[in-house]
Structure formats: C-alpha cells, structure tokens
Design a protein around this motif. Sequence first.
Motif, PDB file in Angstrom:
ATOM      1  N   LEU A   1      39.566  42.065  37.589  1.00 13.85           N
ATOM      2  CA  LEU A   1      40.441  41.010  38.098  1.00 13.85           C
ATOM      3  C   LEU A   1      41.463  40.596  37.048  1.00 13.85           C
ATOM      4  O   LEU A   1      42.643  40.370  37.350  1.00 13.85           O
ATOM      5  CB  LEU A   1      39.621  39.796  38.531  1.00 13.85           C
ATOM      6  CG  LEU A   1      38.720  39.965  39.762  1.00 13.85           C
ATOM      7  CD1 LEU A   1      37.867  38.718  39.971  1.00 13.85           C
ATOM      8  CD2 LEU A   1      39.560  40.248  41.006  1.00 13.85           C
ATOM      9  N   ALA A   2      41.016  40.508  35.789  1.00 18.97           N
ATOM     10  CA  ALA A   2      41.918  40.121  34.708  1.00 18.97           C
ATOM     11  C   ALA A   2      42.997  41.168  34.481  1.00 18.97           C
ATOM     12  O   ALA A   2      44.178  40.835  34.291  1.00 18.97           O
ATOM     13  CB  ALA A   2      41.115  39.894  33.429  1.00 18.97           C
ATOM     14  N   ILE A   3      42.609  42.452  34.514  1.00 12.27           N
ATOM     15  CA  ILE A   3      43.585  43.526  34.321  1.00 12.27           C
ATOM     16  C   ILE A   3      44.630  43.507  35.435  1.00 12.27           C
ATOM     17  O   ILE A   3      45.829  43.700  35.198  1.00 12.27           O
ATOM     18  CB  ILE A   3      42.868  44.892  34.270  1.00 12.27           C
ATOM     19  CG1 ILE A   3      41.998  44.995  33.009  1.00 12.27           C
ATOM     20  CG2 ILE A   3      43.880  46.041  34.283  1.00 12.27           C
ATOM     21  CD1 ILE A   3      41.108  46.221  32.964  1.00 12.27           C
ATOM     22  N   GLN A   4      44.175  43.262  36.662  1.00 13.09           N
ATOM     23  CA  GLN A   4      45.096  43.215  37.799  1.00 13.09           C
ATOM     24  C   GLN A   4      46.005  41.998  37.740  1.00 13.09           C
ATOM     25  O   GLN A   4      47.182  42.068  38.090  1.00 13.09           O
ATOM     26  CB  GLN A   4      44.299  43.212  39.102  1.00 13.09           C
ATOM     27  CG  GLN A   4      43.524  44.488  39.364  1.00 13.09           C
ATOM     28  CD  GLN A   4      42.588  44.383  40.551  1.00 13.09           C
ATOM     29  OE1 GLN A   4      42.683  43.459  41.345  1.00 13.09           O
ATOM     30  NE2 GLN A   4      41.662  45.334  40.672  1.00 13.09           N
ATOM     31  N   GLN A   5      45.481  40.858  37.273  1.00 11.87           N
ATOM     32  CA  GLN A   5      46.253  39.613  37.229  1.00 11.87           C
ATOM     33  C   GLN A   5      47.230  39.592  36.055  1.00 11.87           C
ATOM     34  O   GLN A   5      48.352  39.106  36.180  1.00 11.87           O
ATOM     35  CB  GLN A   5      45.298  38.420  37.108  1.00 11.87           C
ATOM     36  CG  GLN A   5      45.972  37.063  37.016  1.00 11.87           C
ATOM     37  CD  GLN A   5      46.451  36.565  38.369  1.00 11.87           C
ATOM     38  OE1 GLN A   5      45.972  37.015  39.411  1.00 11.87           O
ATOM     39  NE2 GLN A   5      47.405  35.639  38.350  1.00 11.87           N
ATOM     40  N   PHE A   6      46.821  40.151  34.921  1.00 12.89           N
ATOM     41  CA  PHE A   6      47.643  40.087  33.712  1.00 12.89           C
ATOM     42  C   PHE A   6      48.074  41.506  33.307  1.00 12.89           C
ATOM     43  O   PHE A   6      48.863  42.117  33.978  1.00 12.89           O
ATOM     44  CB  PHE A   6      46.861  39.383  32.595  1.00 12.89           C
ATOM     45  CG  PHE A   6      46.326  38.031  33.010  1.00 12.89           C
ATOM     46  CD1 PHE A   6      47.174  36.968  33.260  1.00 12.89           C
ATOM     47  CD2 PHE A   6      44.958  37.842  33.184  1.00 12.89           C
ATOM     48  CE1 PHE A   6      46.689  35.732  33.662  1.00 12.89           C
ATOM     49  CE2 PHE A   6      44.454  36.614  33.588  1.00 12.89           C
ATOM     50  CZ  PHE A   6      45.323  35.555  33.832  1.00 12.89           C
ATOM     51  N   SER A   7      47.546  41.993  32.195  1.00 17.20           N
ATOM     52  CA  SER A   7      47.863  43.344  31.742  1.00 17.20           C
ATOM     53  C   SER A   7      46.729  43.812  30.852  1.00 17.20           C
ATOM     54  O   SER A   7      45.843  43.039  30.491  1.00 17.20           O
ATOM     55  CB  SER A   7      49.183  43.362  30.958  1.00 17.20           C
ATOM     56  OG  SER A   7      49.033  42.640  29.736  1.00 17.20           O
ATOM     57  N   MET A   8      46.771  45.084  30.464  1.00 18.46           N
ATOM     58  CA  MET A   8      45.752  45.612  29.572  1.00 18.46           C
ATOM     59  C   MET A   8      45.801  44.913  28.218  1.00 18.46           C
ATOM     60  O   MET A   8      44.781  44.682  27.577  1.00 18.46           O
ATOM     61  CB  MET A   8      45.946  47.120  29.385  1.00 18.46           C
ATOM     62  CG  MET A   8      45.675  47.947  30.624  1.00 18.46           C
ATOM     63  SD  MET A   8      43.907  48.091  31.016  1.00 18.46           S
ATOM     64  CE  MET A   8      43.409  49.323  29.815  1.00 18.46           C
ATOM     65  N   VAL A   9      47.019  44.568  27.769  1.00 21.08           N
ATOM     66  CA  VAL A   9      47.171  43.912  26.458  1.00 21.08           C
ATOM     67  C   VAL A   9      46.619  42.494  26.495  1.00 21.08           C
ATOM     68  O   VAL A   9      45.827  42.098  25.632  1.00 21.08           O
ATOM     69  CB  VAL A   9      48.650  43.906  26.027  1.00 21.08           C
ATOM     70  CG1 VAL A   9      48.836  43.069  24.756  1.00 21.08           C
ATOM     71  CG2 VAL A   9      49.141  45.334  25.802  1.00 21.08           C
ATOM     72  N   GLU A  10      47.023  41.695  27.486  1.00 21.65           N
ATOM     73  CA  GLU A  10      46.524  40.316  27.589  1.00 21.65           C
ATOM     74  C   GLU A  10      45.009  40.303  27.796  1.00 21.65           C
ATOM     75  O   GLU A  10      44.293  39.484  27.201  1.00 21.65           O
ATOM     76  CB  GLU A  10      47.220  39.595  28.746  1.00 21.65           C
ATOM     77  CG  GLU A  10      48.657  39.212  28.470  1.00 21.65           C
ATOM     78  CD  GLU A  10      49.276  38.485  29.660  1.00 21.65           C
ATOM     79  OE1 GLU A  10      49.529  37.274  29.551  1.00 21.65           O
ATOM     80  OE2 GLU A  10      49.480  39.129  30.701  1.00 21.65           O
ATOM     81  N   THR A  11      44.548  41.217  28.630  1.00 21.04           N
ATOM     82  CA  THR A  11      43.108  41.317  28.848  1.00 21.04           C
ATOM     83  C   THR A  11      42.406  41.697  27.557  1.00 21.04           C
ATOM     84  O   THR A  11      41.314  41.211  27.252  1.00 21.04           O
ATOM     85  CB  THR A  11      42.786  42.352  29.940  1.00 21.04           C
ATOM     86  OG1 THR A  11      43.482  42.001  31.146  1.00 21.04           O
ATOM     87  CG2 THR A  11      41.298  42.408  30.227  1.00 21.04           C
ATOM     88  N   GLY A  12      43.038  42.550  26.760  1.00 18.59           N
ATOM     89  CA  GLY A  12      42.472  42.944  25.474  1.00 18.59           C
ATOM     90  C   GLY A  12      42.353  41.782  24.516  1.00 18.59           C
ATOM     91  O   GLY A  12      41.388  41.684  23.751  1.00 18.59           O
ATOM     92  N   LEU A  13      43.328  40.878  24.533  1.00 21.50           N
ATOM     93  CA  LEU A  13      43.253  39.685  23.683  1.00 21.50           C
ATOM     94  C   LEU A  13      42.046  38.827  24.080  1.00 21.50           C
ATOM     95  O   LEU A  13      41.290  38.344  23.214  1.00 21.50           O
ATOM     96  CB  LEU A  13      44.546  38.874  23.796  1.00 21.50           C
ATOM     97  CG  LEU A  13      45.807  39.538  23.220  1.00 21.50           C
ATOM     98  CD1 LEU A  13      47.035  38.676  23.507  1.00 21.50           C
ATOM     99  CD2 LEU A  13      45.659  39.761  21.722  1.00 21.50           C
TER     100      LEU A  13
END
Length: 396
Positions: A220-232
């Motif tokens: 859900l986080a990857i879909q809502q934001f991005s791989m980078v933001e989710t990585g943070l």
Amino acid sequence: MINKLFAVYYGPQGITLLAHFQNLIALLTTLPNSGINVGLIRHLAQHEPDSASYRSYFWMGLSLNLLTFLGGIAAIILFPAFFLERFSQEIPVQPGITEFWIFLCLFVLLLLHLFWLSVLLAKQALRAYVYLSLLTSVISIGVTWWAVGRVELSSALVLFLTGQSISGLVGMAVVIFKGLVPRWQWGWSPDVVRNLGKFLVMALSTLVGAKLIDFVVRELAIQQFSMVETGLWQSVVKISDSYTMVYVSILGMVYYPKIAALLPQPQALQVYVKSIFYLLVPALAVGLLIFWWQRDFFIQLLFHREFLAARDLMNYQVLGDFLKMTAWVLSYIITVQARVKLYILTQLGSGLLYVTLVACLMPLLGIEGLPIAYAVRYGVFLVFHLYLFRSYFLKA
C-alpha cells in the motif's frame, strides 16, 4: 550491518526490496518457527533425548516443519503476482528450473537452522545456541559484504539468503554432537499432533495478523508514495527491528522458559511476571529515550546520511516500540499457556486494526501516517493486555 550495506550501495529502493524479501522469508518460516518450534521448546524441555516422548516430538516437529514450509511454497506458486511482483521488476531474466531448486534448497537449509536452534534452546544449550546464532550473523554479513556493489540487487538478496542458510548444516553437526538427535521414529501420535497443533494454529494467526499484514501495508505504501519514500519509512522500521530482535532474543532465552516452568505454580508465575514487568518497563523507557535523543547518529551509523530525511518518522515509531515491547511481557503468557482462541483474537484483531488505521491515516497524513498507525495499534494492544492480566498487578 546488512541494512547499512544495502543502504549505501542500493539506496532507499534497496532497503524497500530487502524488507520485502525478508518479509517473504518470514512468510515461509513463521508457521514452522513461530508455531511448531515454539511448541517444541516447551515439550522437548520436559523430556530426555533417549525417551519415547522426546523422539515423538522431535520427529513430528521436523515433519510438520517441512509440511508447513511446502504449504508456503505452494501459496507463492499459486499467487506469484502478489508475492513476487516487486522482485520480478528487478530481475532482467526470469529464473529457470535450476535457479528455482537452488532457491528452494536454501530455504530448506534455513528452515533446518531454525529447527536446530529450537532444539538447543529447549535443552538449554545456550552457549551452542549463541555461537550458532553468531556464526549465522557473521556469515550473512560476510557474504553480503562481498556481494553488494558487485552484483545486481536481486542477486545480492539471494546471496543474503545463502549466508543465513549455511548454518543449517553447521547446526545439524552441533545437535548431533550433543546427542540431541534421537533415533528415527515414525508414526503420528494424536497427542503430539494436538499439542504442537495448538502452537501451529497460533502461529497461523501471527502469519496473517503480522507478517502478511506487513507485506500488504508495504505494498500500500509503495502504491501511495514511491519506492524511495517507502524506503525511508522502512529504514525506520529496520532500525526498530534491530533493537527489537535483541529484546525478543532475551525474552525467548530467559523469560519464556521461566514462565513455562512456572505454569503449574500460578501464584509464583504472577509474582515473577510482575517483577519482570516493573524491571523492564522503566529500563525500556530510558533506553528508547536515549535512542530517540541520538536518532540522527543511529540513522547515519546504521544507514546513510540520505536517510536523515526519515528522522521525524522515528518519533511515533519509538513510541510504538515502547508500547509493543511492554505488551509482549504479558502476551507471552498467552503463548505459553497455549490459549489458542485468545491468541488468534489478539493477533488478527491487532492486524485488522493496523490495516484500517493505515488506510485511514495514510491519505490524510502522508508517510507519517504509517508510524502513527503503528503506535496506535500497539497502544490498544497494551491496554488490552493490561486489562486481561490486571489481577497480576492488583493487590489481593
């Protein structure tokens, strides 16, 4: 150290996929390790290696480990898009049948490693347990150190699994040397299956309410934001996992066997749990406050300067960790008592609450909604357990 290596060489995207891969490993090993092996620790501890009961539990436990693992593999084969989509985007060439069998063998070795650890812990062979765990960490770090920066991200993930799996062979040698492998015995004892089955059912609720939920929330986080933001965000979660793993190891080696031994003595159990609770909670609060105060230092130590953008996410994550780690002192009692229905209720209820909070807070608060949802989840979890075990703290 492994998180640091992936962070430096592959950035936030690498941390996201590392977390996803570790979550996939957890999905395949939760039922065997958090279910059957937990039950084995309790029951093997009560019998000598040359007894019929020990043989029954040992071989039945190993058989159930393999069966549940095969069930997990079957689920991944049936639903590859859900479990493997993120990885397939990073693999330019689809793996063939040879790579599949190699991958499967690595997982089996990892499964055996976890089984040997539970046998050593059941017989309180703590020195061998610690040395084997340390060896696994050293090999994993060494293999990963060599791999990162030299190979593609997908290959680095497989080599990370290789480092963890090698100890499956070493652990076998240690357990055999200590005389903890009984002679072969085949047969399905209804009592043994029933006793281990209780822990398996409880682990199933953990698989759904925790591991699978984490997988879904990350998607859900990857879909809502991005791989980078989710990585943070995942960097914050991984720092949390680092000290939480130490805490869980201490509870598993010291606290869990002790409360299991005190089960026949309810009054002594209450006194012991109360004393540990009042000892641990202030220590947890002080330790986590110091960590929060120096969070910039730890982010750079364990990851990289570019991950300092996640420092504000640490506020609610640390609060959630304090609530969760405090609640675990009480939730372990449910596990050792094998109160299956109650355990399932708490795990599934907690997981459902978390997903609901994430779905509601993420659109409103952005990436910060994830650690806030985490903190609220474990706040409710703690309150529930305090109410459930209120008699432990009320004067007679």
